[in-house]
Design an enzyme around this catalytic site. Structure first.
Site, PDB file in Angstrom:
ATOM      1  N   SER A   1       0.834  -1.162   0.006  1.00 53.66           N
ATOM      2  CA  SER A   1      -0.164  -0.183   0.357  1.00 53.66           C
ATOM      3  C   SER A   1       0.645   1.787   0.038  1.00 53.66           C
ATOM      4  O   SER A   1       1.805   1.088   0.824  1.00 53.66           O
ATOM      5  CB  SER A   1      -0.930  -0.058   0.917  1.00 53.66           C
ATOM      6  OG  SER A   1      -1.800   1.351   0.680  1.00 53.66           O
TER       7      SER A   1
ATOM      8  N   LYS B   1      -4.793  -6.695   3.873  1.00 56.46           N
ATOM      9  CA  LYS B   1      -4.936  -5.534   2.146  1.00 56.46           C
ATOM     10  C   LYS B   1      -5.680  -5.907   2.329  1.00 56.46           C
ATOM     11  O   LYS B   1      -6.664  -4.103   1.719  1.00 56.46           O
ATOM     12  CB  LYS B   1      -3.806  -6.435   1.793  1.00 56.46           C
ATOM     13  CG  LYS B   1      -3.787  -5.065   0.310  1.00 56.46           C
ATOM     14  CD  LYS B   1      -3.187  -3.117   0.898  1.00 56.46           C
ATOM     15  CE  LYS B   1      -3.111  -2.571  -0.144  1.00 56.46           C
ATOM     16  NZ  LYS B   1      -3.616  -2.491  -1.442  1.00 56.46           N
TER      17      LYS B   1
ATOM     18  N   HIS C   1      -7.430  -3.754   4.703  1.00 58.43           N
ATOM     19  CA  HIS C   1      -7.039  -2.387   4.741  1.00 58.43           C
ATOM     20  C   HIS C   1      -7.989  -1.592   4.211  1.00 58.43           C
ATOM     21  O   HIS C   1      -8.612  -0.148   4.058  1.00 58.43           O
ATOM     22  CB  HIS C   1      -5.686  -2.049   4.060  1.00 58.43           C
ATOM     23  CG  HIS C   1      -4.628  -1.262   3.884  1.00 58.43           C
ATOM     24  ND1 HIS C   1      -5.051  -0.134   2.763  1.00 58.43           N
ATOM     25  CD2 HIS C   1      -4.050   0.169   4.134  1.00 58.43           C
ATOM     26  CE1 HIS C   1      -4.675   0.486   3.038  1.00 58.43           C
ATOM     27  NE2 HIS C   1      -3.808   0.888   3.610  1.00 58.43           N
ATOM     28  N   ASN C   2      -8.216  -2.138   2.519  1.00 57.59           N
ATOM     29  CA  ASN C   2      -8.340  -1.705   2.089  1.00 57.59           C
ATOM     30  C   ASN C   2     -10.238  -1.437   2.111  1.00 57.59           C
ATOM     31  O   ASN C   2     -10.717   0.005   1.694  1.00 57.59           O
ATOM     32  CB  ASN C   2      -8.903  -1.568   0.595  1.00 57.59           C
ATOM     33  CG  ASN C   2      -7.675  -1.845   0.127  1.00 57.59           C
ATOM     34  OD1 ASN C   2      -6.319  -2.137   0.213  1.00 57.59           O
ATOM     35  ND2 ASN C   2      -7.105  -1.915  -1.629  1.00 57.59           N
TER      36      ASN C   2
ATOM     37  N   GLU D   1     -10.193   1.739   3.891  1.00 57.13           N
ATOM     38  CA  GLU D   1     -10.236   3.208   3.471  1.00 57.13           C
ATOM     39  C   GLU D   1     -11.345   3.237   2.587  1.00 57.13           C
ATOM     40  O   GLU D   1     -11.750   4.642   2.838  1.00 57.13           O
ATOM     41  CB  GLU D   1      -8.949   2.490   2.260  1.00 57.13           C
ATOM     42  CG  GLU D   1      -8.414   3.747   1.316  1.00 57.13           C
ATOM     43  CD  GLU D   1      -7.676   2.854   0.201  1.00 57.13           C
ATOM     44  OE1 GLU D   1      -6.861   1.785   0.540  1.00 57.13           O
ATOM     45  OE2 GLU D   1      -8.033   2.229  -1.172  1.00 57.13           O
TER      46      GLU D   1
HETATM   47  C1  6PG Z   1      -2.991   1.063  -1.449  1.00 57.56           C
HETATM   48  C2  6PG Z   1      -4.538   1.308  -2.820  1.00 57.56           C
HETATM   49  C3  6PG Z   1      -4.562   0.856  -3.694  1.00 57.56           C
HETATM   50  C4  6PG Z   1      -5.178   1.447  -4.590  1.00 57.56           C
HETATM   51  C5  6PG Z   1      -6.649   0.669  -4.349  1.00 57.56           C
HETATM   52  C6  6PG Z   1      -8.169   1.220  -4.995  1.00 57.56           C
HETATM   53  O1  6PG Z   1      -2.947   0.513  -0.516  1.00 57.56           O
HETATM   54  O2  6PG Z   1      -2.451   1.399  -2.400  1.00 57.56           O
HETATM   55  O3  6PG Z   1      -5.368   0.715  -1.486  1.00 57.56           O
HETATM   56  O4  6PG Z   1      -4.219  -0.577  -3.323  1.00 57.56           O
HETATM   57  O5  6PG Z   1      -5.698   2.392  -4.800  1.00 57.56           O
HETATM   58  O6  6PG Z   1      -6.935  -0.908  -5.171  1.00 57.56           O
HETATM   59  O7  6PG Z   1      -8.848   0.781  -4.696  1.00 57.56           O
HETATM   60  P1  6PG Z   1     -10.790   1.203  -5.583  1.00 57.56           P
HETATM   61  O8  6PG Z   1     -10.203   1.823  -7.075  1.00 57.56           O
HETATM   62  O9  6PG Z   1     -11.156   0.300  -5.545  1.00 57.56           O
HETATM   63  O10 6PG Z   1     -10.624   2.520  -5.323  1.00 57.56           O
END
Ligand code: 6PG
Length: 476
Positions: A131, A185, A188-189, A192
């Site tokens: 990430s 991960k 984590h997302n 996010e």
């Molecule tokens: C990270 C982000 C990365 C990416 C996501 C965006 O941790 O660096 O999460 O993995 O930006 O995949 O996800 P979406 O396109 O689903 O918003």
């Protein structure tokens, strides 16, 4: 073997792959990369820091030939069938003991299948979350490897060198067995997604409810980012309001269509939370809001039909901004609480042994959800590494207790103004339910037993009970 002098190989030289490989080289290792697109190979070589050892390979076979055994080969290719295709191309070229790393956002069940498939062939396979976006890949991401312990031993020095550092500690650690790296991960997302949704709702209140302009919005988020909830997402949010649109000269944020994209990791988090089961309603709501946003045409039709009006919020601006800050702080802690509770449960259910104290420690730097809050969470897990929910930690409870009133007020004002605050509401609803000694679910149990003889438990004795509700004497 004589020519095998490269330490680390990368397949897929898109921005992430290229930057991560250049990061490896910047730390003194010899780095080699391959991509089917030769222009990406040229770009890799031309972007290398002078004095570092970076090579673009003309073929997979050449790359494998030039890597020191046991070979460490990372893939940063689109999740899904491409990962399997690359593995199949690699297999005839590899030897037992070699290590393949999948650094993309693969679904953890795919990772599990790949681990099993490659185990038979004596090839180590590591599912690894990375990430930090493009910039993080080059300057120091947060790295979440899991699975094979032997592979981790081999990879540790390289990953520690390239990871972000907080107080000189690298933001990388072993995340647990099997597909734990990709699982962590994914969550984590999910967090996010939820935090981004909450920030967008506070933006909506400030923009449509209080009519702040972009400079004022910038100032609010910048100030918040200088305080107790300093975070990467607040930092970029503040910057976004200052970005000019090259085409019209307006602020770019106002020219971006309100339809959010997604690649699936938020949805996977919600789906898997339901399977466990564990409640992550703010993550669920964040996914749902992105979905509603994508129905732009329907939203336009509904707006024409229902003609909603936004009532301007007239309360004292300073006070409202303080309340919004506290509401966002409170709800953000709830997002982490949901995600970390999910990891706690998944670790047990899926037998991954995820070290939660290391998860929060490596999320302090490099990753998208890095925030000063993670320091507090790290201290909480240090005290109790089996903490099932961070809200049960006394210090964290003390921090959020003071702020819950602000969230209630913001939800009242937001909904009165006609501004959707579903993410904030879901965080409060979760909190109120989680802290309830008694929930109204006794009635749900009664209904289930009434129509389906599903039985219920009693408050005053052990066992499982069924009532013949229709025949029962009703008190008249
Ligand atoms: C990270 C982000 C990365 C990416 C996501 C965006 O941790 O660096 O999460 O993995 O930006 O995949 O996800 P979406 O396109 O689903 O918003």
């Amino acid at each position: 073997m004589g020519n095998s002098s490269f330490d680390f190989g990368m397949i897929g030289l898109g921005t992430m792959g290229r930057n991560l490989l250049l990061n490896v080289a910047d730390h003194g290792m010899a780095a080699i990369g391959f991509d089917k697109d030769s222009s990406k190979i040229k770009l890799l070589e031309s972007s290398a820091t002078p004095g570092t050892r970076v090579k673009g390979a003309g073929s997979l076979a050449e790359m494998i030939e030039l890597l020191k055994p046991p070979r460490k080969i990372m893939m940063l290719v689109p999740a899904g069938p491409v990962v399997d295709a690359v593995i199949n191309e690699l297999l005839p070229l590899l030897e037992p003991g070699d290590i393949i790393i999948d650094g993309g956002n693969s679904h953890y069940t795919d990772t599990l299948n790949r681990i099993r498939f490659l185990q038979d062939k004596k090839i180590h396979f590591t599912g690894m979350g990375v990430s930090g976006g493009e910039h993080g890949a080059r300057t120091g991401p947060s790295i979440m490897p899991g699975g094979d312990a032997e592979a981790w031993k081999q990879l540790k020095p390289i990953l520690e060198a390239i990871a972000a550092k907080v107080n000189d500690e690298p933001c990388v650690a072993y995340m647990g067995k099997d597909a734990a790296g990709h699982y962590v991960k994914m969550v984590h997302n999910g967090i996010e997604y939820a935090i981004m949704q909450l920030i967008s709702e506070t933006y909506d209140i400030l923009k449509r409810g209080v009519e702040l302009n972009n400079d004022e919005l910038h100032a609010v988020f910048k100030k918040w980012n200088e305080g107790e909830m300093k975070s990467f997402l607040l930092e970029i949010t503040a910057n976004i309001f200052l970005q000019k649109d090259d085409i019209t000269g307006n602020r770019l944020a106002d020219m971006i269509l309100d339809k959010a994209g997604s690649k699936g990791t938020g949805k996977w988090t919600s789906q898997d939370a339901m399977n466990l089961p564990v409640a992550v309603p703010t993550i669920d709501m964040a996914v749902a809001m992105r979905d509603i946003s994508s129905y732009k045409e329907e939203r336009l039709a509904a707006a024409a039909l229902f003609n909603p009006t936004i009532k301007i919020i007239r309360s004292d601006r300073e006070k409202l901004t303080r309340q919004l800050h506290d509401a966002l702080y409170f709800a953000t802690v709830i997002c982490y609480a949901q995600g970390l509770a999910m990891l706690h449960k998944a670790s047990v259910e899926l037998k991954m042994s995820i070290p939660l104290q290391d998860v929060v420690r490596i999320w302090r730097g490099g990753c998208i959800i890095r925030s000063s809050l993670l320091e507090t969470f790290t201290a909480a897990f240090k005290k109790n590494n089996q903490l099932s929910n961070i809200l049960l930690n006394k210090k964290i409870a003390g921090l959020v207790k003071k702020k819950q009133g602000a969230l209630r007020k913001i939800i009242q004002q937001g909904s009165h103004a006609g501004i959707p605050v579903a993410g904030l509401m879901s965080a409060l609803g979760y909190f109120d339910a989680y802290c309830s000694e008694r929930m109204p679910t006794n009635l749900i149990q009664a209904q289930r037993d009434y129509f389906g003889a599903h039985t219920y438990q009693r408050v005053d004795r052990e066992g499982s009970f069924h009532t013949d509700w229709d025949d029962n004497d009703l008190i008249k």
